[in-house]
Enzyme design. Structure first.
Site, PDB file in Angstrom:
ATOM      1  N   GLU A  40       3.480   5.539 -10.908  1.00 17.02           N
ATOM      2  CA  GLU A  40       3.924   5.088  -9.646  1.00 17.02           C
ATOM      3  C   GLU A  40       4.010   3.365  -9.724  1.00 17.02           C
ATOM      4  O   GLU A  40       3.402   2.664 -10.593  1.00 17.02           O
ATOM      5  CB  GLU A  40       2.679   5.276  -8.429  1.00 17.02           C
ATOM      6  CG  GLU A  40       2.773   4.708  -7.225  1.00 17.02           C
ATOM      7  CD  GLU A  40       1.428   4.771  -6.423  1.00 17.02           C
ATOM      8  OE1 GLU A  40       0.469   5.054  -6.983  1.00 17.02           O
ATOM      9  OE2 GLU A  40       1.593   4.552  -5.104  1.00 17.02           O
ATOM     10  N   LYS A 111       6.391   8.977  -0.736  1.00 16.32           N
ATOM     11  CA  LYS A 111       4.900   9.160  -0.694  1.00 16.32           C
ATOM     12  C   LYS A 111       4.682   9.440   0.779  1.00 16.32           C
ATOM     13  O   LYS A 111       4.868   8.655   1.632  1.00 16.32           O
ATOM     14  CB  LYS A 111       4.492   8.039  -1.375  1.00 16.32           C
ATOM     15  CG  LYS A 111       2.844   8.247  -1.248  1.00 16.32           C
ATOM     16  CD  LYS A 111       1.975   7.212  -1.883  1.00 16.32           C
ATOM     17  CE  LYS A 111       0.679   7.208  -2.351  1.00 16.32           C
ATOM     18  NZ  LYS A 111       0.041   6.181  -3.088  1.00 16.32           N
ATOM     19  N   CYS A 144       0.556   9.835  -6.422  1.00 12.38           N
ATOM     20  CA  CYS A 144      -1.106   9.147  -6.379  1.00 12.38           C
ATOM     21  C   CYS A 144      -1.759   9.899  -5.275  1.00 12.38           C
ATOM     22  O   CYS A 144      -2.256  11.082  -5.398  1.00 12.38           O
ATOM     23  CB  CYS A 144      -0.970   7.801  -6.493  1.00 12.38           C
ATOM     24  SG  CYS A 144      -2.420   7.101  -7.147  1.00 12.38           S
TER      25      CYS A 144
HETATM   26  C1  ACM Z   1      -2.696   5.397  -4.870  1.00 12.44           C
HETATM   27  O1  ACM Z   1      -2.447   6.286  -4.215  1.00 12.44           O
HETATM   28  N1  ACM Z   1      -2.038   4.547  -5.391  1.00 12.44           N
HETATM   29  C2  ACM Z   1      -4.371   5.327  -5.332  1.00 12.44           C
END
Ligand code: ACM
Length: 264
Positions: A40, A111, A144
Site C-alpha cells: 500500500e 480501499k 490492508c
Molecule cells: C492499514 O490499513 N494501513 C493498517
C-alpha cells in the site's frame, strides 16, 4: 495457462522520495515474475500530516507518474504489477490499488475500509470489490485493514477471485495469521505485500510489521519475508491443484446458508 509465478515485494520507503522508492521497489521484482504485488502507498510512504500534504502527492490514474512507471516496467518485463498509491479523482483522494498489465491497461480498487487517521484525509472507496481477469486467472484486490472484515475477501471469492492481492502497510500484528484463515475459508490464494520501517511524522509513531506472505488455498505459507528485510519472495501457483472442497461433501462457498446469516 494454469500456472502463475507470483512475487510479493517488501520495501521500506523513505517518506516523499517517490521516484527513488519506485525504482527500488521495481528493482526487487525477480526476473521470471508474472505478477508482482507491492505494498500500500509503496512509493509515497504512509503518514501524511494532513489532506493538503496528501493532495500534493495524489495522482490521477493512469496518467500519474507512479502508474506510468509501473506500466513501463510491466510492458518491458512482460509482468503485471499490483501496487498502492494515492489516487486523485476530481475532488476525491482515494487509497487505491492499481493492477498494471503488460498490455498497458490498468484496473483499480479503492480501499473500502479506511484505517485510523486515514479516515481524516482519504475518501472511502466507492467501487466495491471488483475482480479482474489476468490470463486464465481471476484476481481480486483489497488493501490492508480490509483484512479485518471477512466480508471483503468473501465478496471477492464469491465474485470468482482465485488470487486475492493485498497491498498493505500493516501496524497491528494480527493480519498474517488472519490471512491464513481468509485463504482457508475461501479456498483461495492470498498475497499480502507489507512494508517495514517506522514513520513518525504525526503525533503517532507507526512501525510496520513486514512479514509479507503468499498463502495457498489450504492455508500453507508458500513464500514469505521476515519482519526486518526488504526484497521479494516468489511462489509458482497452480490453479489445477485445488478446488472449493474442504471435504468430499463440503464446498466452502456452495455450503453457505445465507438465509440464516444476519448481514445487516
Ligand atoms: C492499514 O490499513 N494501513 C493498517
Amino acid at each position: 495457462m494454469s500456472k502463475l509465478i507470483l512475487s510479493v515485494v517488501q520495501n521500506s520507503p523513505e517518506f516523499g522520495q517517490v521516484q527513488a522508492n519506485i525504482e527500488e521497489a521495481l528493482s526487487f521484482i525477480p526476473a521470471k515474475t508474472e505478477l508482482a504485488v507491492l505494498p500500500e502507498l509503496f512509493a509515497t510512504g504512509y503518514q501524511f500530516v494532513d489532506r493538503d500534504e496528501l493532495a500534493s502527492f495524489a495522482e490521477p490514474v493512469p496518467d500519474g507518474p507512479t502508474c506510468r512507471a509501473l506500466l513501463k516496467f510491466a510492458a518491458s518485463n512482460n509482468c503485471a504489477i499490483i501496487a498502492g498509491l494515492p489516487e486523485k479523482s476530481e475532488d476525491n483522494i482515494f487509497n487505491t490499488s492499481v493492477l498494471c498489465k503488460p498490455d498497458g491497461s490498468v484496473e483499480i480498487y479503492r480501499k473500502i475500509h479506511l484505517f485510523w487517521a486515514e479516515k481524516l484525509i482519504f475518501d472511502p472507496g466507492d467501487l466495491g470489490f471488483p475482480v479482474q481477469k489476468f490470463g486464465n486467472f481471476t484476481i481480486g484486490m483489497m488493501i490492508c485493514f480490509d483484512w479485518i472484515f471477512p466480508e471483503a475477501t468473501r465478496s471477492l471469492a464469491l465474485a470468482g477471485a482465485q488470487v486475492v492481492c493485498h497491498p498493505s502497510n500493516l501496524i497491528l500484528p494480527f493480519c498474517p495469521a488472519a490471512m491464513i484463515t481468509r485463504s482457508i475459508e475461501n479456498r483461495i490464494y492470498t498475497v499480502t505485500a507489507n512494508r517495514i520501517g517506522t514513520e513518525h511524522r504525526t503525533d503517532l509513531s507507526s512501525t510496520f510489521i513486514g512479514c509479507s506472505q503468499i498463502v495457498g488455498p489450504g492455508g500453507d505459507i508458500l513464500a514469505s519475508l521476515s519482519d526486518n528485510e526488504v526484497g521479494a519472495a516468489t511462489a509458482e501457483i497452480d490453479l489445477m491443484t485445488f478446488d472449493k472442497m474442504m471435504t468430499p461433501q463440503n464446498d466452502v462457498l456452495l455450503d453457505r446458508r445465507p438465509e440464516f446469516y444476519k448481514l445487516k
